[in-house]
Design a protein around this motif. Sequence first.
Motif, PDB file in Angstrom:
ATOM      1  N   ASP A 126       0.685  -1.208  -0.070  1.00 46.28           N
ATOM      2  CA  ASP A 126       0.051  -0.038  -0.151  1.00 46.28           C
ATOM      3  C   ASP A 126       0.875   1.208  -0.016  1.00 46.28           C
ATOM      4  O   ASP A 126       0.436   2.079  -0.344  1.00 46.28           O
ATOM      5  CB  ASP A 126      -0.895   0.068   1.233  1.00 46.28           C
ATOM      6  N   GLU A 127       2.132   0.919   0.583  1.00 39.12           N
ATOM      7  CA  GLU A 127       3.080   2.327   0.222  1.00 39.12           C
ATOM      8  C   GLU A 127       3.669   2.508  -1.005  1.00 39.12           C
ATOM      9  O   GLU A 127       3.494   3.729  -1.423  1.00 39.12           O
ATOM     10  CB  GLU A 127       4.340   2.043   1.531  1.00 39.12           C
ATOM     11  N   ARG A 130       0.498   4.213  -2.597  1.00 44.19           N
ATOM     12  CA  ARG A 130       0.496   5.825  -1.993  1.00 44.19           C
ATOM     13  C   ARG A 130       1.529   6.790  -2.701  1.00 44.19           C
ATOM     14  O   ARG A 130       1.124   7.858  -2.992  1.00 44.19           O
ATOM     15  CB  ARG A 130       0.613   5.820  -0.376  1.00 44.19           C
ATOM     16  N   GLU A 133       0.193   7.715  -5.967  1.00 45.32           N
ATOM     17  CA  GLU A 133      -0.856   8.484  -5.856  1.00 45.32           C
ATOM     18  C   GLU A 133      -0.516   9.804  -5.604  1.00 45.32           C
ATOM     19  O   GLU A 133      -1.193  11.073  -5.949  1.00 45.32           O
ATOM     20  CB  GLU A 133      -1.988   8.087  -4.891  1.00 45.32           C
ATOM     21  N   SER A 162      -8.398   2.226  -4.550  1.00 44.53           N
ATOM     22  CA  SER A 162      -7.614   3.043  -5.224  1.00 44.53           C
ATOM     23  C   SER A 162      -8.010   3.313  -6.539  1.00 44.53           C
ATOM     24  O   SER A 162      -8.597   2.887  -7.291  1.00 44.53           O
ATOM     25  CB  SER A 162      -5.913   2.302  -5.382  1.00 44.53           C
TER      26      SER A 162
END
Length: 363
Positions: A126-127, A130, A133, A162
């Motif tokens: 998820d990093e 991120r 994004e 996402s």
Amino acid sequence: MSDTPINLGELRQRIDQLDEDIVRLISDRARCAQQVARVKLADDENAVFYRPEREAQVLRRIMSLNEGPLDDEEMARLFREIMSACLALEKPIKVAYLGPEGTFTQQAALKHFGDSAVSLPMAAIDEVFREVEAGAVNYGVVPVENSTEGVVNHTLDTFIDSSIKICGEVVLRIHHHLLVSENTRRDKVTRIYSHPQSFGQCRKWLDAHFPHAERVPVASNAEAAKLVKTEWHSAAIAGDMAAKLYGLTHIAEKIEDRPDNSTRFLIIGSEGVPSCGEDKTSVVVAMRNQPGALHDLLEPFHRHGIDLTRIETRPSRTGAWNYVFFIDFKGHTDEPEVASVLEEVSRGALELRVLGSYPQGVM
């Protein structure tokens, strides 16, 4: 070709001349890349220099022109590095990957973008999402499935919440090795570190050769290699990149149980990708919980002759016993046939979201 024998000195002179020609031509290509950058910037100060569809087209063309003796993938790999270096003259690409350094995900990132890309390790999937994004990097690389152990559920689940797009894919042949440090007493190995998936991919070999060794799961194979560096009675399962990074020695090579063991990685970004002619599309679909829902979802693809390459089911977060389907198929959303199918599917679905259309992996 002449039957006249050629001596070693003449062959070396020929190689020297070819090297001069290659250097000159690579320099010409690099200057041309710089001109491309100037033209793009003149039209748009925020111009995008890396185009996934263009890269795929160039590499496929190179492979089609190759007449040997190098095989097609090796020739494409060489041109990948030339293209990577030329692109870095325009603007280096920043790529986040599931770290730490020395993982197979980093190897996949370098295979796809070349060694001239700036690769940044992240602690979790998820990093990576991120960072993309937030615009801190241009692209991210995350694992999505292994031919032996199946899908990486965390990656699929992260896509659900996402807005990130899939921009490409890369398939990496996975070779696992049993590694030790210079301090290891090889006849006294009682502990083996590795990622849980790697243990699964090497289960039979370990049962046969180290049945009594403790198997300690860690977050990555690179972490396993790092731990072994400081211990005298342990070994690690990891790849060549981790072995080189931490200065480890091979006890045994290619210990994976299946010779075709491969992992597929996804390239993620913030922009869509035009068609390159040989594309895939990934979608996520939420269906109503009713009899025949899966048939209703898949039937339009069958009727229109669209080739499904993968379908996975994950529990929905919106209600118990509801599911979402991740589907990969050949084709691009710009194609009328694909657009028609997706429109038909969306009418019977609770939700349909296109995760991306992107070039099929070239190498």
